[in-house]
Design a protein around this motif. Structure first.
Motif, mmCIF file in Angstrom:
data_model
loop_
_atom_site.group_PDB
_atom_site.id
_atom_site.type_symbol
_atom_site.label_atom_id
_atom_site.label_comp_id
_atom_site.label_asym_id
_atom_site.label_seq_id
_atom_site.Cartn_x
_atom_site.Cartn_y
_atom_site.Cartn_z
ATOM 1 N N ILE A 1 -7.827 14.239 9.915
ATOM 2 C CA ILE A 1 -9.175 13.689 10.097
ATOM 3 C C ILE A 1 -10.175 14.837 10.128
ATOM 4 C CG2 ILE A 1 -10.681 12.460 11.726
ATOM 5 C CD1 ILE A 1 -8.270 10.832 12.585
ATOM 6 N N GLY A 2 -11.243 14.634 9.373
ATOM 7 C CA GLY A 2 -12.274 15.666 9.290
ATOM 8 C C GLY A 2 -12.136 16.545 8.079
ATOM 9 N N GLU A 3 -10.980 16.439 7.385
ATOM 10 C CA GLU A 3 -10.770 17.222 6.176
ATOM 11 C C GLU A 3 -11.105 16.393 4.940
ATOM 12 O OE1 GLU A 3 -7.085 19.938 7.935
ATOM 13 O OE2 GLU A 3 -6.789 18.623 6.189
ATOM 14 N N GLN A 4 -11.272 17.085 3.832
ATOM 15 C CA GLN A 4 -11.654 16.396 2.598
ATOM 16 C C GLN A 4 -10.420 15.800 1.913
ATOM 17 O OE1 GLN A 4 -13.133 18.555 -0.958
ATOM 18 N NE2 GLN A 4 -15.013 17.338 -0.682
ATOM 19 N N TYR A 5 -10.581 14.579 1.421
ATOM 20 C CA TYR A 5 -9.509 13.903 0.683
ATOM 21 C C TYR A 5 -9.845 13.911 -0.799
ATOM 22 C CZ TYR A 5 -6.664 10.175 -1.293
ATOM 23 O OH TYR A 5 -5.806 9.454 -2.086
ATOM 24 N N ASN A 6 -8.809 14.117 -1.651
ATOM 25 C CA ASN A 6 -8.977 14.010 -3.106
ATOM 26 C C ASN A 6 -7.688 13.457 -3.702
ATOM 27 O OD1 ASN A 6 -7.164 16.239 -3.311
ATOM 28 N ND2 ASN A 6 -8.884 17.670 -3.095
ATOM 29 N N ASP A 7 -7.704 13.241 -5.035
ATOM 30 C CA ASP A 7 -6.547 12.654 -5.700
ATOM 31 C C ASP A 7 -5.310 13.528 -5.580
ATOM 32 O OD1 ASP A 7 -7.991 10.465 -6.450
ATOM 33 O OD2 ASP A 7 -8.574 11.298 -8.402
ATOM 34 N N GLU A 8 -5.491 14.830 -5.628
ATOM 35 C CA GLU A 8 -4.336 15.729 -5.548
ATOM 36 C C GLU A 8 -3.642 15.598 -4.196
ATOM 37 O OE1 GLU A 8 -3.301 20.501 -5.878
ATOM 38 O OE2 GLU A 8 -5.310 19.742 -6.392
ATOM 39 N N LYS A 9 -4.442 15.530 -3.121
ATOM 40 C CA LYS A 9 -3.846 15.363 -1.791
ATOM 41 C C LYS A 9 -3.224 13.988 -1.639
ATOM 42 C CE LYS A 9 -6.726 18.690 0.699
ATOM 43 N NZ LYS A 9 -7.664 18.873 1.837
ATOM 44 N N GLY A 10 -3.826 12.956 -2.289
ATOM 45 C CA GLY A 10 -3.234 11.624 -2.224
ATOM 46 C C GLY A 10 -1.864 11.590 -2.886
ATOM 47 N N SER A 11 -1.753 12.253 -4.042
ATOM 48 C CA SER A 11 -0.453 12.308 -4.727
ATOM 49 C C SER A 11 0.583 13.036 -3.883
ATOM 50 C CB SER A 11 -0.605 13.011 -6.082
ATOM 51 O OG SER A 11 -1.500 12.319 -6.916
ATOM 52 N N ALA A 12 0.161 14.149 -3.239
ATOM 53 C CA ALA A 12 1.078 14.892 -2.382
ATOM 54 C C ALA A 12 1.518 14.061 -1.181
ATOM 55 C CB ALA A 12 0.422 16.206 -1.914
ATOM 56 N N ALA A 13 0.589 13.248 -0.649
ATOM 57 C CA ALA A 13 0.933 12.399 0.497
ATOM 58 C C ALA A 13 1.972 11.361 0.118
ATOM 59 C CB ALA A 13 -0.329 11.733 1.040
ATOM 60 N N ILE A 14 1.785 10.725 -1.046
ATOM 61 C CA ILE A 14 2.745 9.716 -1.493
ATOM 62 C C ILE A 14 4.129 10.336 -1.708
ATOM 63 C CG2 ILE A 14 3.315 8.156 -3.396
ATOM 64 C CD1 ILE A 14 0.306 7.671 -3.695
ATOM 65 N N ARG A 15 4.111 11.510 -2.344
ATOM 66 C CA ARG A 15 5.387 12.169 -2.604
ATOM 67 C C ARG A 15 6.094 12.531 -1.281
ATOM 68 N NH1 ARG A 15 3.684 15.240 -6.154
ATOM 69 N NH2 ARG A 15 3.047 17.008 -4.867
ATOM 70 N N ALA A 16 5.353 13.037 -0.309
ATOM 71 C CA ALA A 16 5.942 13.423 0.978
ATOM 72 C C ALA A 16 6.504 12.225 1.723
ATOM 73 C CB ALA A 16 4.900 14.143 1.829
ATOM 74 N N LEU A 17 5.793 11.090 1.662
ATOM 75 C CA LEU A 17 6.270 9.900 2.370
ATOM 76 C C LEU A 17 7.517 9.322 1.713
ATOM 77 C CD1 LEU A 17 2.876 8.156 3.220
ATOM 78 C CD2 LEU A 17 4.396 9.392 4.764
ATOM 79 N N PHE A 18 7.562 9.324 0.377
ATOM 80 C CA PHE A 18 8.766 8.856 -0.296
ATOM 81 C C PHE A 18 9.955 9.782 -0.018
ATOM 82 C CE2 PHE A 18 6.308 5.989 -3.133
ATOM 83 C CZ PHE A 18 7.138 4.881 -3.064
ATOM 84 N N ASP A 19 9.680 11.079 0.092
ATOM 85 C CA ASP A 19 10.768 12.034 0.332
ATOM 86 C C ASP A 19 11.424 11.832 1.685
ATOM 87 O OD1 ASP A 19 10.441 13.174 -2.116
ATOM 88 O OD2 ASP A 19 9.276 14.906 -1.410
ATOM 89 N N LEU A 20 10.726 11.171 2.617
ATOM 90 C CA LEU A 20 11.341 10.899 3.914
ATOM 91 C C LEU A 20 12.542 9.981 3.793
ATOM 92 C CD1 LEU A 20 8.183 10.345 6.167
ATOM 93 C CD2 LEU A 20 9.686 12.348 6.145
ATOM 94 N N GLY A 21 12.577 9.163 2.721
ATOM 95 C CA GLY A 21 13.687 8.240 2.515
ATOM 96 C C GLY A 21 13.657 7.046 3.436
ATOM 97 N N LEU A 22 12.509 6.819 4.085
ATOM 98 C CA LEU A 22 12.406 5.726 5.051
ATOM 99 C C LEU A 22 11.709 4.492 4.498
ATOM 100 C CD1 LEU A 22 11.328 7.853 8.167
ATOM 101 C CD2 LEU A 22 13.636 7.080 7.584
ATOM 102 N N PHE A 23 11.053 4.648 3.332
ATOM 103 C CA PHE A 23 10.208 3.563 2.837
ATOM 104 C C PHE A 23 10.578 3.202 1.404
ATOM 105 C CE2 PHE A 23 7.661 6.410 5.590
ATOM 106 C CZ PHE A 23 7.586 5.583 6.699
ATOM 107 N N LYS A 24 10.496 1.918 1.102
ATOM 108 C CA LYS A 24 10.700 1.475 -0.273
ATOM 109 C C LYS A 24 9.380 1.217 -0.982
ATOM 110 C CE LYS A 24 11.415 -3.460 0.775
ATOM 111 N NZ LYS A 24 12.366 -4.604 0.632
ATOM 112 N N ASP A 25 8.265 1.205 -0.265
ATOM 113 C CA ASP A 25 6.946 1.037 -0.876
ATOM 114 C C ASP A 25 5.909 1.766 -0.035
ATOM 115 O OD1 ASP A 25 5.026 0.268 -2.609
ATOM 116 O OD2 ASP A 25 4.801 -1.774 -1.837
ATOM 117 N N VAL A 26 4.975 2.443 -0.699
ATOM 118 C CA VAL A 26 3.901 3.173 -0.026
ATOM 119 C C VAL A 26 2.587 2.884 -0.762
ATOM 120 C CG1 VAL A 26 2.996 5.439 0.614
ATOM 121 C CG2 VAL A 26 5.453 5.015 0.736
ATOM 122 N N ARG A 27 1.529 2.538 -0.002
ATOM 123 C CA ARG A 27 0.211 2.319 -0.584
ATOM 124 C C ARG A 27 -0.819 3.094 0.210
ATOM 125 N NH1 ARG A 27 1.575 -3.131 0.098
ATOM 126 N NH2 ARG A 27 -0.288 -3.452 1.413
#
Length: 764
Positions: A57-83
């Protein structure tokens, strides 16, 4: 400018595709994140989500960070869908958790242990309470199929079933149809001329089956076993002069119904070669004559690969004796194909001398490190000594606590003159239950058992208990042995025992000979193979009178009393060079013991000597010999105590006769034992028909002879009893089982015959 509500959603089996989809289709303008919300969590902690996001919170969000976030969440192996949803300057993370595994079960499985498989799946992450991963389930199915193929179950089918249950969980079931194992229908060897196909097939562990295949499973194909058989075939030719023998190809064909297997081995024998000579080249430390004495390759004899290997290994080991751990020895053949002759040049380079930096031990999950280290004769920070390393390995192996003991060396990075020794062991159960039984008209069924733990609590100490419930002999005894009572390897044994017995006789009686006592014994190692034992005991021996008591016992009681207190001192020596304690094929065992009554109401000398020799006739056949001699004598004008008499007959002595019934008899006809004993045994041990070379199941033929004589009797060999018969030896889960059917070939009137006997836990 007001930001419009925007949403992007990713459904992908890989994070890379998710990022690509988000970047190309749902791009958003960069903005500063005022808040982050997470939706859809059931079991995962929100902190796990926040820790994986590449922004705060307080930091800038962009598409590159969004892609990295999705990749990191999928890598946890805990989720079958992320939005990721953007509403103004608030980022919403919407997840759909993978279902967790509620239960893993197997249906239709017979070949494998379910608990062992569950443990294996737990190690790869497929277990109760973990998120379900289809890739791990597929991997488990493939591994199961591979294991079934190793057991010749080529038709095994495996289906995976997921059953949803409450709270987003699933039950995972592997339904297995094992089918029937494929059997080896035929084995062919093509290209052989020097040896018959039947001779070569007889070298193989694999075969086309027999009446005992249900036990040996030798007709089940295994690639590992076939490779071992091919190596045996190659060694057979190379040991008989065929220097250029090679296996051209191997075909394994399976029938369409996956039930029959055919194996074809194509070979090229070549011509037999004769050795013309051996020459040494290189640096032999000025000890050329000593190295020449190690050469086993003989000029004028057929080429033998085994002798070449033995020679090079002997050279390497001899270099190691002087600290040259990195010595290189190579036997270079010089082949004359026209004359079918071969000469050898043995080139040696001792390289550099080394010393041992560390000794590393692995595999001992139960046995303490100190129990293993105290057997080592190669010490850390000492010069490398090949003989001491081999001796150390053999001493650890002789402990009997391990299935396998392996030792190797590894270089020390940055220290060319140092090596580490790595000892790896595979532990085995060290507790055992030994049983014995016999049937006779007098004793009916007699039972005996002992339970022992050779490595109690991983300390290397021995604890044992023996119980005998025979009608005539009853025993309860406790033994404790500390093999390293002192750091120098002096052992200490403590024995507490109570024995109640009476000799075998036809008429009923209720008299007893009762011996109670406790003893302390020490063992002093005088060399790596010789140990001397000495100790003492306190014993109380009582003759309990009753009906039909032998006159000899009454006479002894009238002269020395019905109760005798004795202080016996013991001394003994043993040497054991057998290659195995359970299934010896070569080596020798010797044991001498003496007992001297020095105080109390008994003065006597009692000695015993045992000698065993094992002679390997071939890889399959072994000759075994056993001799046992006993001698006792009263001292100071006293008679030899009846409590110390020797007995013979039955298991462990002369088979075919009831236990302990040979020797002198009282005037009443009762067997009373004697002060002198001789036992002779001979066995020819062979593989059980249909069991191949399996040493755990063997048959043997035997000849026994022996007798017991009184203190004043002459040891007349004409009075010896003898028997012959056949038997079965099986290394069962509870110990070595031996069953013998004996026929007395030399017996006398009044002898008690017992043709069938069996025992668990003894050799002869």
């Amino acid at each position: 400018m007001k930001k419009h509500f925007q949403r992007f959603r990713v459904r992908s089996t890989t994070a890379a595709l998710a990022v690509l989809f988000a970047a190309n289709a749902w791009a958003v303008d960069p903005f500063t994140v005022r808040d982050i919300r997470v939706e859809g969590l059931q079991r995962v902690e929100p902190g796990t989500i926040f820790a994986s996001l590449p922004f705060r919170i307080g930091e800038q969000y962009n598409d590159e960070k969004g892609s990295a976030a999705i990749r990191a969440l999928f890598d946890l192996g805990l989720f079958k869908d992320v939005r990721l949803e953007v509403s103004g300057d608030v980022l919403v993370v919407v997840v759909e958790e993978r279902p967790t595994v509620a239960e893993v079960d197997f249906s239709g499985m017979r070949e494998f242990d379910k608990d062992a498989l569950r443990k294996a799946l737990r190690e790869i992450g497929l277990t109760e309470g973990r998120p379900f991963d289809q890739s791990l389930a597929d991997r488990a199915v493939q591994e199961l199929k591979r294991q079934y193929i190793n057991k010749s179950l080529y038709g095994a089918e495996i289906e995976t079933t997921l059953t949803p249950v409450e709270r987003n969980r699933v039950n995972l079931t592997f339904t297995i149809t094992e089918g029937q194992p494929a059997r080896i229908k035929e084995i062919h060897v093509n290209g052989n001329h020097a040896f018959s196909e039947s001779t070569l097939r007889g070298l193989f562990e694999l075969d086309t089956g027999g009446w005992l295949s249900w036990y040996t499973k030798s007709d089940r194909y295994s690639r590992t076993k076939l490779n071992a058989d091919l190596e045996t075939l190659k060694s057979y030719y190379l040991a008989r002069g065929y220097l250029e023998f090679h296996i051209d190809s191997t075909q394994v064909a399976i029938s369409p119904d996956k039930q029959d297997i055919s194996i074809t081995v194509n070979v090229t024998e070549g011509e037999p070669y004769v050795v013309t000579g051996v020459r040494l080249e290189g640096n032999y430390l000025g000890k050329d004559d000593e190295f020449k004495s190690l050469v086993t390759i003989q000029p004028g004899e057929p080429y033998n690969a085994d002798r070449v290997t033995q020679t090079t290994k002997a050279f390497t080991d001899y270099f190691g004796k002087f600290g040259f751990a990195f010595a290189q020895v190579e036997a270079r053949p010089q082949i004359d194909r026209a004359k079918h002759e071969v000469g050898f040049v043995i080139a040696a380079d001792p390289s550099r001398r080394a010393y041992v930096r560390k000794v590393n031990i692995s595999g001992n999950s139960r046995t303490r490190d100190e129990v293993i280290r105290r057997e080592f004769r190669q010490f850390e920070s000492s010069w490398y000594d090949g003989d001491r390393i081999k001796l150390s390995r053999d001493r650890v192996d002789r402990l009997g606590y391990f299935k396998e003991v392996n030792i190797d060396t590894s270089d020390v990075p940055g220290a060319p003159d140092q090596v580490d020794l790595n000892l790896s062991v595979t532990e085995k159960p060290t507790g055992s239950l030994q049983l014995g039984a016999g049937f006779s008209s007098a004793d009916k069924l007699s039972l005996s058992f002992s339970i022992k733990q050779e490595n109690a609590f991983g300390s290397g100490n021995y604890l044992g208990m023996e119980v005998n419930t025979s009608k005539y002999n009853r025993t309860i005894a406790f033994t404790s042995v500390d093999p390293y009572f002192t750091p120098d390897g002096i052992s200490r044994s403590i024995d507490i025992y109570h024995r109640s017995s009476r000799p075998y006789e036809d008429q009923g009686g209720n008299y007893r000979l009762v011996t109670s006592g406790a003893g302390l014994r020490f063992g002093v190692p005088f060399s790596e193979v010789d140990t001397v034992f000495f100790g003492g005991a306190l014993e109380r021996m009582t003759i309990e009178p009753g009906t039909n008591i032998p006159a000899a016992y009454l006479a002894y009681a009238e002269q020395y009393g019905y109760t005798s207190n004795v202080v016996p001192l013991t001394v003994g020596w043993s040497r054991d060079s057998r290659d195995s304690a359970l299934t010896p094929n070569s080596g020798r065992y010797q044991r001498v013991s003496g007992e001297l009554g020095v105080a109390g109401s008994g003065r006597y000398l009692r000695t015993n000597y045992q000698f065993q020799q094992y002679v390997p006739l071939s890889k399959k056949f072994t000759l075994a010999f056993n001799t046992e001699l006993g001698y006792g004598k009263g001292l100071g004008g006293q008679a030899f105590p009846v409590f110390k008499n020797f007995y013979s007959g039955g298991l462990g002595s002369v088979r075919g006769f009831e236990q302990g019934t040979l020797g002198p008899r009282d005037v009443t006809g009762s067997v009373i034992g004697g002060a002198k004993k001789i036992t002779l045994n001979g066995e020819l041990v062979a593989p059980f028909p249909g069991a191949g070379n399996d040493k755990s199941l063997r048959i043997f033929g035997f000849i026994d002879a022996g007798n017991v004589y009184g203190e004043n009797d002459k040891m007349d060999l004409a009075q010896m009893r003898a028997s012959t018969g056949v038997g079965l030896s099986w290394i069962s889960p509870v110990g070595p089982l031996r069953i013998a059917i004996a026929h007395p070939v030399r017996k006398f009137a009044g002898d008690r015959i017992q043709k069938l006997q069996f025992q668990i836990g003894t050799s002869f």
